[in-house]
Motif scaffolding. Sequence first.
Motif, PDB file in Angstrom:
ATOM      1  N   TRP A 272       0.828  -1.202   0.000  1.00  0.00           N
ATOM      2  CA  TRP A 272       0.000   0.000   0.000  1.00  0.00           C
ATOM      3  C   TRP A 272       0.867   1.259   0.000  1.00  0.00           C
ATOM      4  N   ASP A 273       0.262   2.381  -0.430  1.00  0.00           N
ATOM      5  CA  ASP A 273       0.918   3.674  -0.272  1.00  0.00           C
ATOM      6  C   ASP A 273       0.928   4.043   1.206  1.00  0.00           C
ATOM      7  N   LEU A 274       1.755   5.013   1.563  1.00  0.00           N
ATOM      8  CA  LEU A 274       1.988   5.311   2.972  1.00  0.00           C
ATOM      9  C   LEU A 274       0.766   5.943   3.645  1.00  0.00           C
ATOM     10  N   ARG A 275      -0.030   6.690   2.912  1.00  0.00           N
ATOM     11  CA  ARG A 275      -1.232   7.279   3.512  1.00  0.00           C
ATOM     12  C   ARG A 275      -2.240   6.187   3.886  1.00  0.00           C
ATOM     13  N   THR A 276      -2.456   5.235   2.981  1.00  0.00           N
ATOM     14  CA  THR A 276      -3.358   4.120   3.286  1.00  0.00           C
ATOM     15  C   THR A 276      -2.808   3.290   4.433  1.00  0.00           C
ATOM     16  N   THR A 277      -1.496   3.068   4.419  1.00  0.00           N
ATOM     17  CA  THR A 277      -0.852   2.303   5.489  1.00  0.00           C
ATOM     18  C   THR A 277      -1.048   2.973   6.842  1.00  0.00           C
ATOM     19  N   ALA A 278      -0.839   4.287   6.908  1.00  0.00           N
ATOM     20  CA  ALA A 278      -0.994   5.011   8.176  1.00  0.00           C
ATOM     21  C   ALA A 278      -2.440   4.994   8.645  1.00  0.00           C
ATOM     22  N   LYS A 279      -3.385   5.088   7.717  1.00  0.00           N
ATOM     23  CA  LYS A 279      -4.799   5.038   8.099  1.00  0.00           C
ATOM     24  C   LYS A 279      -5.156   3.668   8.653  1.00  0.00           C
ATOM     25  N   PHE A 280      -4.678   2.617   8.009  1.00  0.00           N
ATOM     26  CA  PHE A 280      -4.934   1.265   8.508  1.00  0.00           C
ATOM     27  C   PHE A 280      -4.282   1.062   9.873  1.00  0.00           C
ATOM     28  N   ALA A 281      -3.042   1.511  10.020  1.00  0.00           N
ATOM     29  CA  ALA A 281      -2.344   1.372  11.301  1.00  0.00           C
ATOM     30  C   ALA A 281      -3.086   2.107  12.409  1.00  0.00           C
ATOM     31  N   SER A 282      -3.673   3.251  12.091  1.00  0.00           N
ATOM     32  CA  SER A 282      -4.465   3.991  13.079  1.00  0.00           C
ATOM     33  C   SER A 282      -5.701   3.197  13.480  1.00  0.00           C
ATOM     34  N   ALA A 283      -6.299   2.490  12.525  1.00  0.00           N
ATOM     35  CA  ALA A 283      -7.454   1.657  12.848  1.00  0.00           C
ATOM     36  C   ALA A 283      -7.052   0.477  13.730  1.00  0.00           C
ATOM     37  N   VAL A 284      -5.869  -0.096  13.475  1.00  0.00           N
ATOM     38  CA  VAL A 284      -5.365  -1.171  14.330  1.00  0.00           C
ATOM     39  C   VAL A 284      -5.220  -0.664  15.766  1.00  0.00           C
ATOM     40  N   ALA A 285      -4.600   0.504  15.921  1.00  0.00           N
ATOM     41  CA  ALA A 285      -4.411   1.077  17.264  1.00  0.00           C
ATOM     42  C   ALA A 285      -5.752   1.377  17.923  1.00  0.00           C
ATOM     43  N   ALA A 286      -6.730   1.845  17.143  1.00  0.00           N
ATOM     44  CA  ALA A 286      -8.049   2.132  17.702  1.00  0.00           C
ATOM     45  C   ALA A 286      -8.715   0.860  18.220  1.00  0.00           C
ATOM     46  N   LYS A 287      -8.610  -0.237  17.479  1.00  0.00           N
ATOM     47  CA  LYS A 287      -9.188  -1.502  17.929  1.00  0.00           C
ATOM     48  C   LYS A 287      -8.526  -1.977  19.222  1.00  0.00           C
ATOM     49  N   VAL A 288      -7.219  -1.777  19.329  1.00  0.00           N
ATOM     50  CA  VAL A 288      -6.514  -2.170  20.550  1.00  0.00           C
ATOM     51  C   VAL A 288      -6.937  -1.295  21.723  1.00  0.00           C
ATOM     52  N   ALA A 289      -7.094   0.000  21.500  1.00  0.00           N
ATOM     53  CA  ALA A 289      -7.462   0.921  22.576  1.00  0.00           C
ATOM     54  C   ALA A 289      -8.854   0.638  23.128  1.00  0.00           C
ATOM     55  N   MET A 290      -9.689  -0.026  22.355  1.00  0.00           N
ATOM     56  CA  MET A 290     -11.063  -0.301  22.781  1.00  0.00           C
ATOM     57  C   MET A 290     -11.156  -1.441  23.791  1.00  0.00           C
ATOM     58  N   GLY A 291     -10.076  -2.209  23.974  1.00  0.00           N
ATOM     59  CA  GLY A 291     -10.077  -3.321  24.907  1.00  0.00           C
ATOM     60  C   GLY A 291      -8.894  -3.262  25.850  1.00  0.00           C
ATOM     61  N   LEU A 292      -8.758  -4.284  26.679  1.00  0.00           N
ATOM     62  CA  LEU A 292      -7.689  -4.324  27.676  1.00  0.00           C
ATOM     63  C   LEU A 292      -6.516  -5.135  27.146  1.00  0.00           C
ATOM     64  N   GLY A 293      -5.320  -4.532  27.169  1.00  0.00           N
ATOM     65  CA  GLY A 293      -4.118  -5.237  26.763  1.00  0.00           C
ATOM     66  C   GLY A 293      -3.687  -4.923  25.347  1.00  0.00           C
ATOM     67  N   SER A 294      -2.547  -5.495  24.953  1.00  0.00           N
ATOM     68  CA  SER A 294      -1.884  -5.128  23.709  1.00  0.00           C
ATOM     69  C   SER A 294      -2.568  -5.642  22.448  1.00  0.00           C
ATOM     70  N   ASP A 295      -3.560  -6.525  22.602  1.00  0.00           N
ATOM     71  CA  ASP A 295      -4.360  -6.929  21.444  1.00  0.00           C
ATOM     72  C   ASP A 295      -5.780  -6.374  21.529  1.00  0.00           C
ATOM     73  N   GLY A 296      -6.188  -5.916  22.698  1.00  0.00           N
ATOM     74  CA  GLY A 296      -7.466  -5.242  22.870  1.00  0.00           C
ATOM     75  C   GLY A 296      -8.616  -5.934  22.177  1.00  0.00           C
ATOM     76  N   LYS A 297      -9.273  -5.217  21.266  1.00  0.00           N
ATOM     77  CA  LYS A 297     -10.400  -5.756  20.492  1.00  0.00           C
ATOM     78  C   LYS A 297      -9.987  -6.098  19.059  1.00  0.00           C
ATOM     79  N   LEU A 298      -8.688  -6.278  18.829  1.00  0.00           N
ATOM     80  CA  LEU A 298      -8.199  -6.629  17.503  1.00  0.00           C
ATOM     81  C   LEU A 298      -8.490  -8.105  17.235  1.00  0.00           C
ATOM     82  N   VAL A 299      -9.223  -8.389  16.145  1.00  0.00           N
ATOM     83  CA  VAL A 299      -9.626  -9.780  15.903  1.00  0.00           C
ATOM     84  C   VAL A 299      -9.230 -10.299  14.532  1.00  0.00           C
ATOM     85  N   SER A 300      -9.112  -9.424  13.521  1.00  0.00           N
ATOM     86  CA  SER A 300      -8.797  -9.930  12.184  1.00  0.00           C
ATOM     87  C   SER A 300      -8.467  -8.770  11.248  1.00  0.00           C
TER      88      SER A 300
END
Length: 319
Positions: A272-300
């Motif tokens: 991916w281009d870097l803008r898409t990559t950064a947006k996806f990475a931000s979504a990964v961090a958001a899913k983690v922040a929604m739960g407890l611990g380093s995987d939080g609510k990250l599922v797939s």
Amino acid sequence: MTRFDVSSIGFYVLDILGRPVTRIPDGGRADYIDEIRMTVAGTAGATAVDCAILGLNTRAVTTVGDDEMGDFLEAKMRKFGVECSLVRRTRDVQTSATILPVRPNGERPALHVPGSAAVFNVAAEDMDAALDAKVVHVGGTGLLRSFDGEPTLRLFQKAKALGRITTFDLIQANPETFALVEPCLPYVDYFVPSIEEASEMAGRKDPREVAAFFKQRGVKNAILTLGAEGVFVSAENGEEFHLPAFEVKVSDTTGCGDSFTAGVIVGIIKGWDLRTTAKFASAVAAKVAMGLGSDGKLVSFDDTIEAMNNLPVKQAAAA
């Protein structure tokens, strides 16, 4: 052709987290809280687990204690699909571990035992296997007492000689850490520190100036995580941009930066281009922040793509 998508090398730690914690009870008394978890964490450990959750073929390279905490870390990583043949054991010290009483706003003070992180190194006989990945991620400079400095530099140099893509993150960085970091920077393709740690080392606070500081010293792409303010990216070709964070209800900020790095690595593997990559990475961090611990609510991967396309962004940061 490499065997793995990513080899995640360095700091792995057992996190024991509880939330919400507003005080330490007096004497021997007890308070009741909502949730307690044990997770694989650390600037390399959490990144490895999150990469595996997101579908990457991931290898762990670290040292843990020959104890029940090391047993847990390895078993948990294998459950997520992380390849663990380079997870070495030591009887000299206990597994690195942290107790994290998470506050209602998601902040987390820490009680930490350095343990096995301080004795980690990549043995000469493990080097080729450790670098057998398209992306070589090094995480934890600052706490890897035996690996920081010349050993890290040698690994980066060999990784680049082999044509690998390199990513780099730190932990608890301060001005003194920069002496360990600077020689490695010309070999770093994607530098992904928090703005706090990067500012400590660069001696300046403006994200644009901080990114320029590291790019002038050899980093190709400087990606600075800004917490609730999102991310600032200065790409190899000189493009600079800011993306706001997603608006989510934060349960715990543990591992958000490590998970962001996992998202960056996914973007690299996907091309991916870097803008898409950064947006996806931000979504990964958001899913983690929604739960407890380093995987939080990250599922797939698919669930994270849906979050990237549908979560609202913070309006104040976007203005």
